[in-house]
Motif scaffolding. Structure first.
Motif, PDB file in Angstrom:
ATOM      1  N   ASP A  54      67.993 104.806  54.626  1.00 25.72           N
ATOM      2  CA  ASP A  54      69.058 104.407  53.438  1.00 25.72           C
ATOM      3  C   ASP A  54      69.818 105.782  52.950  1.00 25.72           C
TER       4      ASP A  54
ATOM      5  N   THR B 233      62.517 102.927  55.590  1.00 25.00           N
ATOM      6  CA  THR B 233      63.545 102.253  55.470  1.00 25.00           C
ATOM      7  C   THR B 233      64.630 102.970  54.227  1.00 25.00           C
ATOM      8  N   GLN B 234      63.512 103.843  53.329  1.00 24.85           N
ATOM      9  CA  GLN B 234      64.352 104.256  52.354  1.00 24.85           C
ATOM     10  C   GLN B 234      64.907 105.466  52.974  1.00 24.85           C
TER      11      GLN B 234
END
Length: 540
Positions: free
Chosen positions: A253, A249-250
């Motif tokens: 992002d 997810t990072q």
């Protein structure tokens, strides 16, 4: 052999110095094989025994020097799978190529016993092309050292690759080397002035005519205006963190913010690198994946935008539908893929599964023959031979009708494979790659340079998104218009020109190596037939 070995090693060193990414020494390709040819000639003219074995050994050592010095970085790319696997796998590019090259030289010697020097040298060119075509076609493929790739840093010399592909460069290198060799040998064989003048004239024309034609084509080539705005993202995520400590997810992002930072209202494609989404997603249920949803979310600001990203995906089967499928609980089988995924605001996602896999690291060579080893790799967690693939090239289409060729990493060194996608309708080429495994070596530079050849062969822009670098835009003449620095977190954008016209090479593919390989097979059959005939004559 002692006096000829230095000649062979010198040949290997010349070819290494001439090889990309060195920009000012490419001309050495035109004489790099001359010392090797002289070493083989010395052995042929000697009175020693086992000449064929000597030629094979001398050629093997010389070409091993060339290959290993040029692609020393391969070990870095493979050590991720572990020392015990990486060391034997590196023997594929380090030693297998030189073994095939030395075999071509040995066959040249056998042919030389049956024909004159001129015919056997012509045969050597065919045998060499046959080796190169084999080395891009079989399960142990590694066409990185195809001779025509050597002009990647002097792309203004080889604009005619749009007609021949890189194999035209292979023929060119050998033709010039053979003429240089004949001139040198002729001087020590008391060659007549008339013959020498003819050879010097042929040498000069063979060097200059292709370069002059290429220069003319380069400076007179005009792209048709058909602009499209493309963004290439370079997230610069350490490849070891990518598969481990940094959450997916990072990572998504990071790439979303980089895309947002330079995207325009008219941006049509955002490119993220190979395995940009590192968590496995089931293809049949991909729209339910939170990682897919997160990647798609940033597109809401770009109504006409497409996200072409690398991903890790898998598919379940009720039976072993492919030779790469592995058993899982419940009697099912699963295939895992290194995938190019095209995402739009509306519409069904498009998938392409990497087809040209790295032997050993991504695929099990000769899987049918060595299928008994599959349980071993499954027991090891699939560290080797883990990926499935698809059989042919693919084209992604945006809702506005733009066709793009998704090329994943290693695939970009196959000119014929990329050309097949262009023939299907691709208007530009998108290369997504993760060169971080190679570290800051010449491997990443060679990989970028080879992309210039794909631009010339197809007359298509190349947009390149690399995880740690080098990301770039390359125009239809092979010029690098824009590029990033290594190990830098950034994104770049470019208005490129789409092209729908097909070059001669795109229409006809690898016709040169196919013809050369056919001749090589005939030559080998001829050598075998003559050897059998000689045995029968002696027996009688």
């Amino acid at each position: 052999m002692k006096k000829n070995l230095p000649l062979a090693i010198f040949s290997g060193l010349l070819l290494w110095i001439a090889w990309p990414p060195t920009p000012y020494t490419t001309f050495l390709l035109f004489i790099g094989f001359v010392p090797m040819l002289l070493a083989m000639e010395n052995i042929i003219q000697s009175t020693s025994a086992k000449k064929g074995k000597q030629i094979f050994n001398v050629a093997l050592i010389g070409f091993f020097v060339w290959n290993t010095a040029s692609i020393y970085w391969v070990y870095n790319a493979l050590k991720q799978v572990g020392e015990l696997v990486a060391i034997p796998i590196t023997l594929i590019p380090y030693a297998l190529g030189p073994l095939l090259m030395a075999t071509a030289c040995w066959l040249y010697y056998r042919l030389r016993l049956l024909t004159g020097r001129g015919w056997s040298l012509a045969g050597l060119v065919c045998l060499w092309i046959g080796y190169e075509y084999l080395h891009q076609s079989w399960d142990l493929n590694f066409p990185w050292m195809t001779l025509g790739n050597g002009f990647a840093v002097t792309h203004k010399w080889i604009q005619w690759y749009e007609y021949t592909g890189v194999y035209g460069g292979t023929i060119w290198v050998w033709a010039v080397n053979i003429l240089a060799y004949l001139i040198y040998v002729g001087m020590r064989e008391a060659q007549t002035k008339q013959v020498r003048l003819k050879l010097i004239t042929a040498f000069t024309l063979t060097v200059l005519v292709p370069i002059c034609f290429s220069q003319y084509r380069y400076y007179n080539y005009t792209e048709q205006k058909n602009p499209s705005n493309i963004v290439a993202v370079q997230p610069n995520i350490d490849p070891y963190e990518k598969e481990g400590s940094l959450p997916a997810t990072q990572q998504i992002d990071i790439m979303s913010r980089l895309s947002d930072s330079i995207g325009q209202s008219n941006t049509e494609f955002f490119l993220w690198p190979e395995t940009a989404i590192p968590e496995y997603m089931e293809e049949a249920r991909i729209q339910a994946s939170p990682f897919y949803s997160q990647a798609k979310r940033f597109l809401t600001r770009f109504k006409n935008g497409n996200l072409l990203t690398g991903a890790e995906t898998f598919t379940y089967y009720n039976t072993r539908a492919t030779k790469t499928a592995s058993p899982v609980n419940g009697g099912q089988f699963v295939d895992s893929f290194s995938t190019a995924l095209n995402i739009e605001n509306d519409g069904t996602p498009q998938f392409y599964h990497k087809s040209r896999l790295v032997p050993g690291a991504e695929s099990l060579p000769f899987g049918n023959t060595f299928s008994f080893l599959k349980p071993v790799f499954e027991h090891l967690g699939g560290a080797t031979g883990a990926y499935g693939s698809q059989s042919d090239a693919e084209v992604f289409y945006s809702q506005s009708g733009i066709g793009v060729d998704p090329v994943i990493c290693y695939e970009s060194i196959w000119g014929g494979y990329v050309a097949r996608s262009v023939a299907k309708g691709a208007q530009f080429i998108a290369i997504i790659t993760n060169d971080g495994w190679w570290e800051n070596t010449s491997g990443k530079d060679q990989h970028l340079d080879y992309a210039k050849l794909r631009a010339i062969e197809t007359r298509r822009w190349v947009a390149r998104s690399a995880n740690t670098g080098i990301s770039a835009f390359i125009n239809q003449r092979g010029d690098i218009v824009q590029q990033t620095k290594w190990w830098t977190k950034t994104a770049i954008k470019q208005d490129i020109n789409l092209n729908s016209e097909l070059t001669f090479y795109v229409q006809h593919g690898d016709y040169l190596p196919k013809a050369g390989s056919a001749l090589a097979v005939l030559l080998m059959l001829f050598v075998l037939a003559m050897k059998l005939r000689k045995k029968r004559a002696l027996a009688a």
